[in-house]
Design an enzyme around this catalytic site. Structure first.
Site, PDB file in Angstrom:
ATOM      1  CG  HIS A   1      -2.109  -0.883   1.086  1.00  0.00           C
ATOM      2  ND1 HIS A   1      -3.138  -0.899   2.004  1.00  0.00           N
ATOM      3  CD2 HIS A   1      -2.461  -1.772   0.111  1.00  0.00           C
ATOM      4  CE1 HIS A   1      -4.067  -1.753   1.607  1.00  0.00           C
ATOM      5  NE2 HIS A   1      -3.678  -2.298   0.475  1.00  0.00           N
TER       6      HIS A   1
ATOM      7  CD  GLU B   1      -1.225   4.340   3.853  1.00  0.00           C
ATOM      8  OE1 GLU B   1      -1.120   3.579   2.869  1.00  0.00           O
ATOM      9  OE2 GLU B   1      -2.319   4.697   4.325  1.00  0.00           O
TER      10      GLU B   1
ATOM     11  CB  SER C   1      -8.407   7.679   5.795  1.00  0.00           C
ATOM     12  OG  SER C   1      -8.469   7.412   7.178  1.00  0.00           O
TER      13      SER C   1
ATOM     14  CB  CYS D   1      -6.247  -0.133   4.977  1.00  0.00           C
ATOM     15  SG  CYS D   1      -4.605  -0.889   4.946  1.00  0.00           S
TER      16      CYS D   1
ATOM     17  CB  CYS E   1      -1.417   1.528   6.189  1.00  0.00           C
ATOM     18  SG  CYS E   1      -1.130   0.778   4.560  1.00  0.00           S
TER      19      CYS E   1
HETATM   20 ZN   LIG Z   1      -3.152   0.338   3.609  1.00  0.00          ZN
END
Ligand SMILES: [Zn+2]
Length: 154
Positions: A57, A59, A84, A86, A89
């Site tokens: 992802h 992040e 925002s 998940c 992350c």
């Molecule tokens: Zn994530």
């Protein structure tokens, strides 16, 4: 919605640049930057499609790009992300006790902010128009790839 300091706007822009690159690569347009005492340690972007990865992802890719860091560095860093986080992350940020996350937008997706705040992390949502636009285009043009990103099926 909070008014970001100028430096927040600058670092969020680095994350947005990553998101744009990710979209052009055919991926999910989410980017991130990890900043320690005003110094950029790494940037990253969602590369699940590009790398055939289950966990890259925005992040997590950014944090992986930064490599191994002492705990004290994470604890004095800020994570910037266009969307925002998940739970994966958010969990990474919580594990390393990154004390503050600046979120570009949470209109498209939001699951973890309450959980992060309950653990003492500061989450500041900028509500940036370009971050919203990137995700609106994603949801309109690549909806199945997005659902895969958050562990759902079309
Ligand atoms: Zn994530």
């Amino acid at each position: 919605m909070s008014n970001p300091a100028p430096s927040d706007a600058h670092f969020l822009e680095l994350a947005i640049e990553q998101a744009r690159i990710g979209w052009e690569e055919g991926g999910v347009p989410i980017g991130a930057a990890l900043v320690h005492n005003g110094e950029v340690l790494a940037v990253g972007r969602n590369r699940r499609v590009q790398m055939n990865s289950a966990i890259r992802h925005g992040e997590t890719d950014c944090i992986e790009q930064a490599g191994r860091l002492p705990a004290s560095v994470y604890r004095n860093s800020v994570l910037y992300t266009t969307l925002s986080p998940c739970y994966m992350c958010a969990g990474t940020a919580r594990l390393y006790e990154i004390p503050r996350i600046v979120v570009g937008e949470n209109r498209s997706f939001e699951v973890s902010e309450g959980w992060l705040r309950s653990a003492g992390l500061q989450v500041d949502v900028v509500d940036d128009a370009e971050c919203v636009a990137l995700m609106e285009r994603m949801l309109a043009e690549r909806p199945s790839v997005w659902l895969e990103d958050i562990g759902e099926e079309a």
